[in-house]
Write a protein that holds these residues in place. Structure first.
Motif, PDB file in Angstrom:
ATOM      1  N   VAL A 241      -2.008   0.395 -10.319  1.00 21.82           N
ATOM      2  CA  VAL A 241      -3.415  -0.031 -10.379  1.00 21.82           C
ATOM      3  C   VAL A 241      -3.701  -0.833  -9.103  1.00 21.82           C
ATOM      4  O   VAL A 241      -3.002  -1.809  -8.807  1.00 21.82           O
ATOM      5  N   PRO A 242      -4.676  -0.423  -8.283  1.00 18.11           N
ATOM      6  CA  PRO A 242      -4.955  -1.145  -7.039  1.00 18.11           C
ATOM      7  C   PRO A 242      -5.267  -2.624  -7.293  1.00 18.11           C
ATOM      8  O   PRO A 242      -5.959  -2.938  -8.274  1.00 18.11           O
ATOM      9  N   ALA A 243      -4.757  -3.481  -6.427  1.00 20.45           N
ATOM     10  CA  ALA A 243      -4.916  -4.928  -6.602  1.00 20.45           C
ATOM     11  C   ALA A 243      -6.396  -5.319  -6.672  1.00 20.45           C
ATOM     12  O   ALA A 243      -6.784  -6.211  -7.428  1.00 20.45           O
ATOM     13  N   SER A 244      -7.235  -4.603  -5.918  1.00 22.01           N
ATOM     14  CA  SER A 244      -8.662  -4.961  -5.896  1.00 22.01           C
ATOM     15  C   SER A 244      -9.360  -4.668  -7.228  1.00 22.01           C
ATOM     16  O   SER A 244     -10.485  -5.098  -7.454  1.00 22.01           O
ATOM     17  N   LEU A 245      -8.669  -3.921  -8.134  1.00 20.77           N
ATOM     18  CA  LEU A 245      -9.269  -3.604  -9.437  1.00 20.77           C
ATOM     19  C   LEU A 245      -8.589  -4.362 -10.578  1.00 20.77           C
ATOM     20  O   LEU A 245      -8.880  -4.135 -11.751  1.00 20.77           O
ATOM     21  N   ALA A 246      -7.695  -5.280 -10.217  1.00 23.72           N
ATOM     22  CA  ALA A 246      -6.872  -5.964 -11.225  1.00 23.72           C
ATOM     23  C   ALA A 246      -7.704  -6.658 -12.302  1.00 23.72           C
ATOM     24  O   ALA A 246      -7.337  -6.668 -13.474  1.00 23.72           O
ATOM     25  N   ARG A 247      -8.848  -7.204 -11.907  1.00 22.05           N
ATOM     26  CA  ARG A 247      -9.641  -8.003 -12.859  1.00 22.05           C
ATOM     27  C   ARG A 247     -10.203  -7.185 -14.029  1.00 22.05           C
ATOM     28  O   ARG A 247     -10.692  -7.735 -15.002  1.00 22.05           O
ATOM     29  N   HIS A 248     -10.147  -5.862 -13.931  1.00 16.20           N
ATOM     30  CA  HIS A 248     -10.710  -5.032 -15.002  1.00 16.20           C
ATOM     31  C   HIS A 248      -9.722  -4.725 -16.129  1.00 16.20           C
ATOM     32  O   HIS A 248     -10.102  -4.101 -17.128  1.00 16.20           O
ATOM     33  N   GLY A 249      -8.474  -5.150 -15.992  1.00 23.34           N
ATOM     34  CA  GLY A 249      -7.472  -4.911 -17.034  1.00 23.34           C
ATOM     35  C   GLY A 249      -7.228  -3.432 -17.275  1.00 23.34           C
ATOM     36  O   GLY A 249      -7.210  -2.967 -18.420  1.00 23.34           O
ATOM     37  N   LEU A 250      -7.056  -2.682 -16.191  1.00 24.56           N
ATOM     38  CA  LEU A 250      -6.906  -1.229 -16.318  1.00 24.56           C
ATOM     39  C   LEU A 250      -5.465  -0.821 -16.592  1.00 24.56           C
ATOM     40  O   LEU A 250      -4.535  -1.551 -16.296  1.00 24.56           O
ATOM     41  N   GLU A 251      -5.317   0.357 -17.144  1.00 28.22           N
ATOM     42  CA  GLU A 251      -3.988   0.954 -17.276  1.00 28.22           C
ATOM     43  C   GLU A 251      -3.942   2.194 -16.408  1.00 28.22           C
ATOM     44  O   GLU A 251      -4.953   2.900 -16.293  1.00 28.22           O
ATOM     45  N   LEU A 252      -2.761   2.481 -15.903  1.00 27.05           N
ATOM     46  CA  LEU A 252      -2.596   3.695 -15.116  1.00 27.05           C
ATOM     47  C   LEU A 252      -2.393   4.861 -16.080  1.00 27.05           C
ATOM     48  O   LEU A 252      -1.614   4.760 -17.028  1.00 27.05           O
ATOM     49  N   GLY A 253      -3.101   5.952 -15.852  1.00 28.66           N
ATOM     50  CA  GLY A 253      -2.948   7.138 -16.714  1.00 28.66           C
ATOM     51  C   GLY A 253      -1.567   7.743 -16.577  1.00 28.66           C
ATOM     52  O   GLY A 253      -0.850   7.460 -15.608  1.00 28.66           O
ATOM     53  N   GLN A 254      -1.196   8.588 -17.520  1.00 29.86           N
ATOM     54  CA  GLN A 254       0.155   9.148 -17.518  1.00 29.86           C
ATOM     55  C   GLN A 254       0.470   9.973 -16.280  1.00 29.86           C
ATOM     56  O   GLN A 254       1.602   9.991 -15.805  1.00 29.86           O
ATOM     57  N   ASP A 255      -0.534  10.649 -15.771  1.00 27.27           N
ATOM     58  CA  ASP A 255      -0.305  11.484 -14.585  1.00 27.27           C
ATOM     59  C   ASP A 255      -0.323  10.680 -13.289  1.00 27.27           C
ATOM     60  O   ASP A 255      -0.101  11.217 -12.205  1.00 27.27           O
TER      61      ASP A 255
END
Ligand SMILES: Nc1ncnc2c1ncn2[C@@H]1O[C@H](COP(=O)(O)OP(=O)(O)OP(=O)(O)O)[C@@H](O)[C@H]1O
Ligand SMILES: [Mg+2]
Length: 317
Positions: A241-255
């Motif tokens: 997950v790109p550091a600049s998007l960290a605040r959104h609490g994202l998960e990386l998809g399986q692919d």
């Protein structure tokens, strides 16, 4: 509106002291379809059997159409139809007699035209002269339904009516339930098929360890407990997950080529616009966007286990 079925603080301890119902209270209104969901051993059959007078309650109060099920047993029972979980038919009796006699047991006058109509509706007419032992398992289930309908009940209990039956009977059953509802019959069904509850119930009750965890309008429940996810797909692998998007609490998809964002459908702001802006700022090239909503099944699994459904993104529909 006075409820057609009123259950107050119903408790049931079996011999030996096991507490199968720990104070269940519930009001059901006329013409409504309530689906009771719960794992094996939750107390669904105990609840239904107690209301139908097959099991005696330890304490509490239940009334059907204003009739107390203990003090006014006969009047209460005559309003109730029950399709039991276990097949309990007389093997050497004919289908026709099985259904006709059942009506007689409730003190209703003979009505062969009605019995014929019920048997035809359940595709049992050509089996009317067969004995029960000559029927397949699914056909026996149909006979149980026919029996329960034979005395024109105002409240119908269906205890796993579609367990182990084919798709056709399940669809027939749903049609019958819809017709009965149109006639103002109140229906309480238990099922392990959550899509069944999702398809036909007005309200959903979840029971576990003898306690009613919740009872709520199906649509409100899905809206309240459901979470939505948005999956943003990119043209190339991200690695992390790109550091600049960290605040959104994202998960990386399986692919590894997508990011998954979970948000609350009830929240005032979903945060999607900000997320997509930040994605654009990060210079990432969007390929596709998909949304998913958690189903009743996710909510149910979350309630009866300790896991939270929305945290299992891979399993969402
Ligand atoms: N006659 C009985 N004597 C003692 N315990 C019983 C009796 N009937 C049921 N129980 C217990 O009460 C609990 C609830 O059983 P019940 O049959 O009501 O569950 P259920 O929710 O209908 O489950 P299923 O989905 O398997 O049909 C279980 O732990 C069961 O072992
Ligand atoms: Mg049961």
């Amino acid at each position: 509106m006075t409820p057609i079925l009123s259950i107050q603080d119903l408790r049931k301890s079996y011999a030996g002291g096991f507490e199968a119902l720990k104070g269940v209270s519930l009001d059901i209104h006329e013409g409504e379809i309530l689906a009771l969901l719960g794992p094996n051993g939750a107390g669904k059959t105990t609840l239904i059997s107690t209301i139908c007078g097959i099991t005696t309650m330890t304490s509490g109060q239940v009334s059907v159409g204003g009739h107390d099920i203990v003090h006014d047993f006969r009047a209460a029972r005559s309003m109730i139809g029950l399709v039991p979980q276990e097949v309990n038919l007389e093997p050497f009796e004919k289908v026709w007699n099985t259904v006709r006699f059942s009506r007689g047991l409730f003190g209703k006058p003979r009505n062969d035209a009605l019995i014929e109509q019920i048997l035809r509706k359940l595709s049992l007419w050509d089996k009317k002269d067969s004995t029960i032992k000559e029927l397949s398992g699914g056909m026996k289930r149909r006979v149980l339904i026919a029996k329960a309908l034979s005395h024109e009940p105002r409240v119908l209990f269906l205890d796993e009516p579609t367990a182990g039956v084919d798709v056709e009977l399940r669809k027939d059953m749903w049609d019958i339930v819809a017709e009965l509802k149109a006639d103002g019959v109140t229906i309480i069904l238990t099922t392990h098929y959550i899509e069944e509850a999702e398809a036909i119930a007005d309200r959903v009750g979840v029971i576990n360890h003898g306690e009613l965890l919740l009872v709520e309008e199906k649509s409100a429940l899905i809206a309240r407990m459901g979470q939505k996810q948005i999956e943003v797909q990119f043209g190339e692998p991200l690695g992390a997950v790109p550091a600049s998007l960290a605040r959104h609490g994202l998960e990386l998809g399986q692919d590894g080529q997508s990011l998954i964002y979970t948000y609350d459908t009830q929240a005032e702001r979903t945060g999607i616009t900000t997320l997509l802006n930040d994605v654009a700022q990060a210079g990432l090239v969007l390929r596709d966007v998909q949304t998913r909503q958690s189903s009743l099944e996710d909510i149910f699994v979350g309630l009866v286990s300790d896991r939270k459904p929305a945290n299992r993104p891979g399993e969402m529909q």
